[in-house]
Design a protein around this motif. Structure first.
Motif, PDB file in Angstrom:
ATOM      1  N   PRO A  31       0.800  -1.236   0.000  1.00  0.00           N
ATOM      2  CA  PRO A  31       0.000   0.000   0.000  1.00  0.00           C
ATOM      3  C   PRO A  31       0.828   1.280   0.000  1.00  0.00           C
ATOM      4  N   PHE A  32       1.922   1.335   0.783  1.00  0.00           N
ATOM      5  CA  PHE A  32       2.716   2.559   0.831  1.00  0.00           C
ATOM      6  C   PHE A  32       3.206   2.955  -0.555  1.00  0.00           C
ATOM      7  N   ASN A  33       3.795   2.001  -1.282  1.00  0.00           N
ATOM      8  CA  ASN A  33       4.319   2.317  -2.609  1.00  0.00           C
ATOM      9  C   ASN A  33       3.208   2.668  -3.591  1.00  0.00           C
ATOM     10  N   ARG A  34       2.072   1.996  -3.450  1.00  0.00           N
ATOM     11  CA  ARG A  34       0.957   2.299  -4.351  1.00  0.00           C
ATOM     12  C   ARG A  34       0.470   3.729  -4.157  1.00  0.00           C
ATOM     13  N   VAL A  35       0.406   4.175  -2.896  1.00  0.00           N
ATOM     14  CA  VAL A  35      -0.004   5.554  -2.620  1.00  0.00           C
ATOM     15  C   VAL A  35       1.052   6.529  -3.115  1.00  0.00           C
ATOM     16  N   ARG A  36       2.330   6.220  -2.873  1.00  0.00           N
ATOM     17  CA  ARG A  36       3.409   7.102  -3.300  1.00  0.00           C
ATOM     18  C   ARG A  36       3.446   7.250  -4.821  1.00  0.00           C
ATOM     19  N   GLU A  37       3.198   6.155  -5.537  1.00  0.00           N
ATOM     20  CA  GLU A  37       3.314   6.188  -6.991  1.00  0.00           C
ATOM     21  C   GLU A  37       2.123   6.878  -7.654  1.00  0.00           C
ATOM     22  N   THR A  38       0.928   6.669  -7.098  1.00  0.00           N
ATOM     23  CA  THR A  38      -0.277   7.183  -7.753  1.00  0.00           C
ATOM     24  C   THR A  38      -0.809   8.460  -7.131  1.00  0.00           C
ATOM     25  N   GLY A  39      -0.464   8.703  -5.858  1.00  0.00           N
ATOM     26  CA  GLY A  39      -1.035   9.845  -5.155  1.00  0.00           C
ATOM     27  C   GLY A  39      -2.485   9.625  -4.769  1.00  0.00           C
ATOM     28  N   GLU A  40      -2.975   8.396  -4.964  1.00  0.00           N
ATOM     29  CA  GLU A  40      -4.366   8.068  -4.662  1.00  0.00           C
ATOM     30  C   GLU A  40      -4.442   7.147  -3.444  1.00  0.00           C
ATOM     31  N   PRO A  41      -5.523   7.262  -2.662  1.00  0.00           N
ATOM     32  CA  PRO A  41      -5.691   6.346  -1.530  1.00  0.00           C
ATOM     33  C   PRO A  41      -5.930   4.915  -2.011  1.00  0.00           C
ATOM     34  N   VAL A  42      -5.664   3.963  -1.146  1.00  0.00           N
ATOM     35  CA  VAL A  42      -6.020   2.564  -1.392  1.00  0.00           C
ATOM     36  C   VAL A  42      -6.909   2.105  -0.244  1.00  0.00           C
ATOM     37  N   TYR A  43      -7.828   1.195  -0.565  1.00  0.00           N
ATOM     38  CA  TYR A  43      -8.816   0.778   0.427  1.00  0.00           C
ATOM     39  C   TYR A  43      -8.888  -0.750   0.515  1.00  0.00           C
ATOM     40  N   ASN A  44      -9.060  -1.219   1.752  1.00  0.00           N
ATOM     41  CA  ASN A  44      -9.362  -2.628   2.032  1.00  0.00           C
ATOM     42  C   ASN A  44      -8.397  -3.592   1.357  1.00  0.00           C
ATOM     43  N   VAL A  45      -7.116  -3.293   1.468  1.00  0.00           N
ATOM     44  CA  VAL A  45      -6.088  -4.206   0.971  1.00  0.00           C
ATOM     45  C   VAL A  45      -5.721  -5.158   2.107  1.00  0.00           C
ATOM     46  N   GLU A  46      -5.926  -6.457   1.898  1.00  0.00           N
ATOM     47  CA  GLU A  46      -5.689  -7.415   2.981  1.00  0.00           C
ATOM     48  C   GLU A  46      -4.356  -8.131   2.769  1.00  0.00           C
ATOM     49  N   HIS A  47      -3.517  -8.064   3.776  1.00  0.00           N
ATOM     50  CA  HIS A  47      -2.220  -8.721   3.748  1.00  0.00           C
ATOM     51  C   HIS A  47      -1.993  -9.428   5.076  1.00  0.00           C
ATOM     52  N   GLY A  48      -1.102 -10.407   5.047  1.00  0.00           N
ATOM     53  CA  GLY A  48      -0.631 -11.042   6.274  1.00  0.00           C
ATOM     54  C   GLY A  48       0.764 -10.551   6.592  1.00  0.00           C
ATOM     55  N   ILE A  49       1.013 -10.225   7.847  1.00  0.00           N
ATOM     56  CA  ILE A  49       2.344  -9.791   8.272  1.00  0.00           C
ATOM     57  C   ILE A  49       2.945 -10.901   9.120  1.00  0.00           C
ATOM     58  N   ARG A  50       3.954 -11.560   8.567  1.00  0.00           N
ATOM     59  CA  ARG A  50       4.629 -12.635   9.290  1.00  0.00           C
ATOM     60  C   ARG A  50       5.748 -12.024  10.113  1.00  0.00           C
ATOM     61  N   ARG A  51       5.572 -12.099  11.431  1.00  0.00           N
ATOM     62  CA  ARG A  51       6.555 -11.483  12.319  1.00  0.00           C
ATOM     63  C   ARG A  51       7.750 -12.405  12.527  1.00  0.00           C
ATOM     64  N   ALA A  52       8.779 -11.873  13.180  1.00  0.00           N
ATOM     65  CA  ALA A  52      10.027 -12.624  13.361  1.00  0.00           C
ATOM     66  C   ALA A  52       9.783 -13.947  14.088  1.00  0.00           C
ATOM     67  N   GLU A  53       8.777 -13.987  14.975  1.00  0.00           N
ATOM     68  CA  GLU A  53       8.486 -15.207  15.730  1.00  0.00           C
ATOM     69  C   GLU A  53       7.828 -16.272  14.860  1.00  0.00           C
ATOM     70  N   GLY A  54       7.389 -15.897  13.654  1.00  0.00           N
ATOM     71  CA  GLY A  54       6.786 -16.859  12.742  1.00  0.00           C
ATOM     72  C   GLY A  54       5.276 -16.778  12.642  1.00  0.00           C
ATOM     73  N   ASP A  55       4.618 -16.123  13.609  1.00  0.00           N
ATOM     74  CA  ASP A  55       3.169 -16.021  13.557  1.00  0.00           C
ATOM     75  C   ASP A  55       2.759 -14.955  12.537  1.00  0.00           C
ATOM     76  N   VAL A  56       1.567 -15.130  11.981  1.00  0.00           N
ATOM     77  CA  VAL A  56       1.054 -14.213  10.957  1.00  0.00           C
ATOM     78  C   VAL A  56      -0.159 -13.485  11.508  1.00  0.00           C
ATOM     79  N   VAL A  57      -0.135 -12.152  11.426  1.00  0.00           N
ATOM     80  CA  VAL A  57      -1.297 -11.349  11.787  1.00  0.00           C
ATOM     81  C   VAL A  57      -1.864 -10.789  10.486  1.00  0.00           C
ATOM     82  N   TRP A  58      -3.178 -10.925  10.312  1.00  0.00           N
ATOM     83  CA  TRP A  58      -3.832 -10.475   9.089  1.00  0.00           C
ATOM     84  C   TRP A  58      -4.446  -9.106   9.321  1.00  0.00           C
ATOM     85  N   VAL A  59      -4.224  -8.204   8.376  1.00  0.00           N
ATOM     86  CA  VAL A  59      -4.722  -6.840   8.513  1.00  0.00           C
ATOM     87  C   VAL A  59      -5.374  -6.382   7.210  1.00  0.00           C
ATOM     88  N   SER A  60      -6.400  -5.574   7.360  1.00  0.00           N
ATOM     89  CA  SER A  60      -7.001  -4.877   6.230  1.00  0.00           C
ATOM     90  C   SER A  60      -6.502  -3.439   6.282  1.00  0.00           C
TER      91      SER A  60
END
Length: 397
Positions: free
Chosen positions: A122-151
């Motif tokens: 999302p950060f790069n998409r906003v930087r490149e287009t100058g437009e907001p992005v909405y409801n992009v769902e990704h998983g963030i795998r932390r160093a411990e190995g667990d994944v937290v899902w965020v919109s």
């Protein structure tokens, strides 16, 4: 007052938080200077106080927000994060301020667990287009190995030169919903596979019943009719097992401590084993669902006959945390052992590839591990481990 003492006094005053000082010289001009300095210092005081109040108000608003809010600079570095962001990302704000959106300490992944490229975030998409992005769902795998899902919703903040100065990202934790959805999908897939496997196992029972009917016509012996009755009862019980599994959402519902040799004997008698030999270690007791275990044994016995001969020998013995079943047939080549449990995989021209998939499925439903290796006579050996065992002295049957 001497100049040296005056300087010392001024230095001492400033060190004690005096905002300014003025040398005493007299005259109306000095009074005007003093007035202006007082006015400027008062204005600065109230301005700084107002800024501090604004910062405190902004912090309260951020931290009371139920969503995680992260502010990034033009290079993608995190410059602000609220308390909810700390909770979701598992880091305090001081730690987050040392990270970037593409930090090496975490991976951003899709539903398949594949890394998402930095350009697609999302950060790069906003930087490149100058437009907001909405409801992009990704998983963030932390160093411990667990994944937290965020919109993620993200939008740019522009400066006076019409340049993007910051990107504000709002993250909502969707981990619970994602896991619920994944569990539901896994259950559906599991039950679909269970239906295919059960159809295969029912086919085995019906083939046995059909063979016994043919024998009864040829010989007129009534014991064949009894075998047909047993097959019909088994088929009816298996259909009931499917109904229970679909209602419970799992393949193995109730388990109890059972004798392995008793269940294997039932499976052995249900197959055409007149020319074959079984060697079963007595006294092995495990926690299992009896009907499911019998189906698994039936498939193992049938596999030994189909890939060997009807004079095969099938052995059952104990392991430290489980049991094994082996035959003296041609065995399974090493390069095939990773594939044989896949649905519809078969080495036979007219095979369905479902029998070994059924074995694997029943083992997993019990929480067992299953491994294929070479048997003592060169045939196929199936090791079932991580099985809840009981010592023979606990047998009360």
């Amino acid at each position: 007052m001497p100049a040296r003492e005056a300087k010392r006094s001024a230095s001492t005053a400033i060190s004690r938080s005096v905002t300014d000082y003025l040398q005493k010289t007299g005259g109306i001009e000095q009074c005007e200077v003093l007035t202006n300095r007082i006015r400027n210092n008062v204005d600065r005081y109230y301005t700084e106080r107002e800024l501090e109040r604004s910062r405190e108000f902004f912090s309260r608003v951020l931290n009371l927000n139920p969503s995680a809010i992260v502010v990034l600079d033009e290079y993608g570095g995190i410059v602000r994060a609220n308390e909810r962001a700390e909770t979701i990302l598992g880091l305090c704000e001081s730690q987050l301020l040392n990270r970037t959106f593409d930090d090496a300490h975490w991976d951003v992944v899709d539903e398949e667990g594949t890394l998402i490229s930095d350009n697609a975030l999302p950060f790069n998409r906003v930087r490149e287009t100058g437009e907001p992005v909405y409801n992009v769902e990704h998983g963030i795998r932390r160093a411990e190995g667990d994944v937290v899902w965020v919109s993620i919703n993200a939008a740019p903040l522009w400066n006076e030169q019409n340049e993007i100065e910051n990107v504000v990202a709002v993250l909502s934790d969707t981990t619970a919903q994602k896991r619920k959805s994944q569990t539901l999908q896994a259950t559906i897939k599991q039950l679909e596979g269970f239906g295919r496997v059960l159809s295969h196992d029912l086919g085995n029972i019906l083939q046995i019943a059909k063979g016994r009917l043919e024998l009864s016509r040829e010989t007129g012996h009534e014991e064949h009719f009894e075998a047909v009755d047993d097959s019909i009862d088994r088929a009816a019980a298996m259909l009931g097992e499917l109904t229970t599994a679909m209602q419970a959402g799992r393949l193995v519902d109730e388990v109890s401590m059972i004798r392995l040799d008793d269940v294997f004997d039932q499976a052995w008698r249900s197959q055409a084993t007149a020319k074959a030999t079984d060697e079963v270690e007595e006294g092995i007791q495990i926690q299992a669902n009896e009907m499911a275990l019998q189906r698994m044994f039936e498939n193992l016995i049938r596999n030994a006959f189909e890939h060997g001969t009807d004079t095969a020998t099938v052995r059952v013995g104990s392991l430290a945390d489980g049991f094994y079943v082996e035959d003296n047939g041609p065995g399974i080549p090493v390069e095939e052992r990773e594939k044989v449990f896949e649905p519809e995989y078969t080495t036979k021209k007219d095979g369905t590839g479902t029998g070994l998939a059924s074995i694997h499925q029943i083992a997993l439903a019990h929480g067992w591990d299953v491994d294929i290796r070479e048997g003592s006579d060169g045939g196929a050996r199936f090791d079932f481990t991580n099985v809840q065992m009981s010592s023979p002295q606990h047998d009360t049957t």
